[in-house]
Design a protein around this motif. Structure first.
Motif: not given
Length: 447
Positions: A362-370, A411-419
């Protein structure tokens, strides 16, 4: 009409460009996108805000006769521009990420499709309306991550860079998870809970602290938060306890004691000990002295007995990151993709979409710009059409809906992103079709 409602609140070069567009028949459809080139230091994500104010501006933007006369008399413009502005109505389409959406660098959060003069004319106010709310909402979200479920109140109005900023910031902080604001007009305008009791001047106006507390309790028995550090925090707390004892018989309760100076972490420990020793565990402690997310995190680590925070200057000015490296750029005109290739400021061409991919956790994995019309195998498209032919497609979202979106997204932020302090990266993949269009665009405009 208030000055901030006027489309004349713009930069001169927007009007000089529109004059030239009109003179040379350049009124075909254009696509502009608003995005942030790079995140500020110590920011690993941003929170989109300000869309409601932008849509309201676009729906009602009009030039009045006084403004038109000023422009006509300025010597810069021809009659055809004055006539165009006199009839100006935004007739374009807006696609946007919903307010409260987490986003990252180089991701368009607003896309405008409209005749070139219209899309150009709105640039300055669009950036103006999106940047500050996004800054403050992002700062407020960080405070909420640091504070867990502790009370957070916006105290920033008096330090805001103007009335417009104070209103936008109160709304932005609330949608990002704050519990309320001290801004009374924002409370009325946006139905935000309002908070506040007394200042040091109120205490000073009385001959004694206890007299000040008694007068306030008499006037506001249901809103008793007592400021205890005007003179001496220890003695102020003792007098607040004395009042609490007096009020017990009347069934009135002191909600909290407020600390507004000094080392509030250490002061809170002392105040808590005094309250507990006197049997007043029900009285909370509220701090409001140059608070930001870093201090909240420090107090949390130190287990400081603080129940809530009033956050002012550091929030309202986004003190550690006071601006965004944001842009509103032309990506397509007359059906032909365009892009800027300047060093450090290059853009991806064409009308685009952002697809979000979550991991199994349920955490953010990646985004795609299309490209906007491109089929992407998986992920959720983030930009939605919110205005067509200059008309809004739905009523304004209730603030509670936006707040719930934020509660779901943080809550979808990974620990690194929420730091709060360590820089983290987030992968933005570029679709093959967008990469191909970029190559074709560079070949076409190989100056």
């Amino acid at each position: 009409m208030a000055f901030y409602d006027s489309p004349q609140l713009t930069d001169l070069y927007q009007l000089t460009m529109v004059q030239s567009y009109l003179d040379h028949g350049m009124e075909d459809t254009a696509v502009f996108e608003f995005f942030v080139r790079s995140l500020p230091p110590k920011r690993n994500f941003l929170l989109a805000a300000g869309l409601e104010q932008l849509l309201d501006f676009l729906a009602h933007a009009r030039f009045d006769n006084t403004e038109l006369k000023y422009l006509a008399d300025s010597g810069y413009f021809k009659e055809n521009l004055i006539e165009y502005l006199g009839n100006f109505r935004f007739t374009g389409q807006v696609d946007a990420m919903p307010e409260g959406s987490v986003f990252f660098a180089n991701e368009p959060i607003v896309r405008v499709t409209a005749p070139l003069p219209q899309a150009q004319l709105i640039e300055t106010r669009l950036i103006n309306l999106l940047q500050l709310p996004t800054l403050v909402a992002s700062k407020a979200a960080r405070c909420r991550l640091a504070a867990d479920d502790q009370q957070l109140v916006d105290f920033g109005l008096r330090r805001a860079h103007g009335a417009d900023a104070g209103m936008l910031a109160a709304r932005a902080s609330y949608v990002a998870g704050f519990d309320g604001t001290s801004n009374v007009l924002a409370g009325q305008q946006y139905s935000i809970p309002i908070y506040g009791t007394m200042a040091h001047s109120y205490i000073q106006a009385h001959d004694s602290e206890l007299e000040a507390y008694r007068h306030f309790a008499d006037s506001h028995p249901g809103n008793l938060v007592l400021l205890v550090d005007t003179y001496d925090t220890f003695r102020g707390t003792e007098r607040a306890i004395e009042l609490a004892e007096e009020l017990k018989a009347k069934g009135t309760t002191v909600k909290a004691l407020r600390l507004d100076s000094g080392d509030v972490g250490d002061e809170a420990v002392m105040v808590r000990e005094l309250l507990d020793r006197a049997g007043h565990q029900e009285i909370g402690i509220f701090a409001s002295s140059n608070i930001d997310e870093y201090l909240i995190k420090q107090f949390h680590y130190e287990r400081a007995p603080i129940n809530g925070y009033g956050i002012g200057t550091h929030l309202i000015t986004s003190e550690d990151a006071p601006y965004l490296n944001c842009a509103y750029k032309l990506q397509e005109y007359a059906g032909i993709a365009r892009r800027k290739r300047s060093f450090g400021k290059a853009t991806w061409p064409g009308s685009k979409q952002v697809y979000r991919q979550l991991g199994e956790d349920g955490k953010l994995s990646y985004d795609v710009l299309s490209l906007a019309g491109e089929t992407v195998e998986s992920g959720q498209p983030l930009l939605q059409t919110v205005m067509q032919n200059g008309k809004r497609l739905a009523e304004p979202e209730p603030l509670e809906t936006i707040r719930q979106r934020v509660k779901q997204q943080l809550p979808t932020l990974t620990t690194d992103l929420a730091h709060l302090s360590q820089q983290a990266s987030f992968e933005l993949k570029i679709s093959p079709a967008l990469q191909q269009l970029t190559r074709e665009t560079d070949e076409r405009f190989n100056f």
